[in-house]
Design an enzyme around this catalytic site. Sequence first.
Site, PDB file in Angstrom:
ATOM      1  N   HIS A  55      39.953  46.615  42.853  1.00  0.00           N
ATOM      2  CA  HIS A  55      40.147  45.467  41.960  1.00  0.00           C
ATOM      3  C   HIS A  55      38.813  44.781  41.735  1.00  0.00           C
ATOM      4  O   HIS A  55      38.370  43.953  42.539  1.00  0.00           O
ATOM      5  CB  HIS A  55      41.163  44.494  42.573  1.00  0.00           C
ATOM      6  CG  HIS A  55      41.653  43.462  41.604  1.00  0.00           C
ATOM      7  ND1 HIS A  55      42.971  43.371  41.212  1.00  0.00           N
ATOM      8  CD2 HIS A  55      41.010  42.478  40.928  1.00  0.00           C
ATOM      9  CE1 HIS A  55      43.114  42.381  40.351  1.00  0.00           C
ATOM     10  NE2 HIS A  55      41.926  41.818  40.162  1.00  0.00           N
TER      11      HIS A  55
ATOM     12  N   HIS B 137      36.285  43.320  38.409  1.00  0.00           N
ATOM     13  CA  HIS B 137      36.109  43.042  36.980  1.00  0.00           C
ATOM     14  C   HIS B 137      34.635  43.155  36.594  1.00  0.00           C
ATOM     15  O   HIS B 137      33.791  42.430  37.130  1.00  0.00           O
ATOM     16  CB  HIS B 137      36.623  41.644  36.645  1.00  0.00           C
ATOM     17  CG  HIS B 137      38.116  41.510  36.739  1.00  0.00           C
ATOM     18  ND1 HIS B 137      38.947  41.748  35.671  1.00  0.00           N
ATOM     19  CD2 HIS B 137      38.922  41.180  37.781  1.00  0.00           C
ATOM     20  CE1 HIS B 137      40.208  41.560  36.035  1.00  0.00           C
ATOM     21  NE2 HIS B 137      40.223  41.221  37.319  1.00  0.00           N
TER      22      HIS B 137
ATOM     23  N   ASP C 142      33.042  42.292  33.800  1.00  0.00           N
ATOM     24  CA  ASP C 142      32.454  41.133  33.119  1.00  0.00           C
ATOM     25  C   ASP C 142      32.317  39.913  34.015  1.00  0.00           C
ATOM     26  O   ASP C 142      31.767  38.889  33.596  1.00  0.00           O
ATOM     27  CB  ASP C 142      33.266  40.774  31.869  1.00  0.00           C
ATOM     28  CG  ASP C 142      34.739  40.570  32.150  1.00  0.00           C
ATOM     29  OD1 ASP C 142      35.264  41.215  33.070  1.00  0.00           O
ATOM     30  OD2 ASP C 142      35.380  39.762  31.456  1.00  0.00           O
TER      31      ASP C 142
ATOM     32  N   HIS D 155      48.204  42.357  37.104  1.00  0.00           N
ATOM     33  CA  HIS D 155      47.992  41.093  37.809  1.00  0.00           C
ATOM     34  C   HIS D 155      49.314  40.316  37.880  1.00  0.00           C
ATOM     35  O   HIS D 155      49.971  40.124  36.856  1.00  0.00           O
ATOM     36  CB  HIS D 155      46.981  40.223  37.063  1.00  0.00           C
ATOM     37  CG  HIS D 155      45.551  40.638  37.216  1.00  0.00           C
ATOM     38  ND1 HIS D 155      45.078  41.847  36.780  1.00  0.00           N
ATOM     39  CD2 HIS D 155      44.478  39.967  37.734  1.00  0.00           C
ATOM     40  CE1 HIS D 155      43.775  41.909  37.026  1.00  0.00           C
ATOM     41  NE2 HIS D 155      43.386  40.790  37.607  1.00  0.00           N
TER      42      HIS D 155
ATOM     43  N   GLU E  96      49.720  35.514  41.569  1.00  0.00           N
ATOM     44  CA  GLU E  96      48.460  34.824  41.851  1.00  0.00           C
ATOM     45  C   GLU E  96      48.614  33.378  41.380  1.00  0.00           C
ATOM     46  O   GLU E  96      48.838  32.474  42.176  1.00  0.00           O
ATOM     47  CB  GLU E  96      47.313  35.538  41.126  1.00  0.00           C
ATOM     48  CG  GLU E  96      45.948  34.918  41.315  1.00  0.00           C
ATOM     49  CD  GLU E  96      44.878  35.549  40.426  1.00  0.00           C
ATOM     50  OE1 GLU E  96      43.699  35.300  40.694  1.00  0.00           O
ATOM     51  OE2 GLU E  96      45.219  36.273  39.455  1.00  0.00           O
TER      52      GLU E  96
ATOM     53  N   ASP F 259      37.348  41.184  43.508  1.00  0.00           N
ATOM     54  CA  ASP F 259      37.834  40.645  42.239  1.00  0.00           C
ATOM     55  C   ASP F 259      36.691  40.450  41.252  1.00  0.00           C
ATOM     56  O   ASP F 259      36.641  41.081  40.201  1.00  0.00           O
ATOM     57  CB  ASP F 259      38.582  39.324  42.466  1.00  0.00           C
ATOM     58  CG  ASP F 259      39.409  38.885  41.264  1.00  0.00           C
ATOM     59  OD1 ASP F 259      39.596  39.692  40.334  1.00  0.00           O
ATOM     60  OD2 ASP F 259      39.881  37.732  41.275  1.00  0.00           O
TER      61      ASP F 259
END
Length: 331
Positions: free
Chosen positions: A12, A14, A16, A190, A193, A271
């Site tokens: 997991h 990201h 960006d 997702h 959360e 993350d």
Amino acid sequence: MNYTKLPKIELHLHLDCSLSYEVVKQLQPATNLEDFQSSFIAPPKCRDLADYLSRAIKGVELMQSKEQLRLVTLDLFRQLQRDHVLYAEIRFAPLLHVAGGLHAEEVVATVNEATAEGMAQTGIEAGLILCTLRHFDPAQSMQTIHLVESFKGTQVVGFDIAADEAGFPIDAHIEAFAYAHQKGIPCTAHAGEAKGPESVRETLQHFKPSRIGHGVRSTEDPALMQQLVKNNIHLEVCPTSNIQTNIYEGMQNHTINQLYQAGVSLSINTDARTISNVRLEDEYRSLEETFHWTKEHFLKCNLEALKHAFLSEEKKEKIRKALLEAYKLTG
């Protein structure tokens, strides 16, 4: 214990949200360290997930040309190499990178080629997950899943839905996930959360993913916990991020230990390496300090990550052997 050189798996992550200061400086030379820290790194405690995600805006702005996308991707591989990651799944939303005139297909092709280049440079195995976003409309979600389909056989390995879970319902994306299943495309999503266990339930029911991004609030529903174990649903847990997004007050309040003890399959992830200003090494150390986790816990989490990775069995076996050998040699 020193976790720096232990091999790790990350599912997991990201793209960006993981631009280093070095690459930002390269893309935008006027940036100084103070600017970088205020614009790209979130404070230890944000108001909520939406506040946390606001730190991704600058990264996206710097990822609008082919060369920018290539440099950011290669930069992340260097970070992964320093963290001794053997296998990573890197996710991004292609439709966020068309503001500079690129077509979505060009965005995916560019990141895909840069990923192959990064793999060749570092020896790290990697896959790409394409994300739709909660605030996208049905057409944008369908466009994204068609991109996953058209890049089958490349580094693109799966489909995800990300962004502000609390602010947008699932309805606009049911069709895209149904199409993914029809085509046999691996899915994660997702949930659990910014919203509670009801979000995990509806996500499992309507999207049918094999993995859940986060899912940490599942502990609030004992029946859901049983369902996760029974159906072998894997949770991609990102401890530091969950504290920053104000789900939990501190690491001592996090549910990861409860999930582990209940037999839920889970992995440890960063993350957003820049927004959370964290490496897997740091996550491991925090879990050791807070819950007295040992290398046996981390080996189990890495093996579970590998088991649920969107990767061929042949490649999994090779990585599994490397993991077991390295953990056996570590005192």
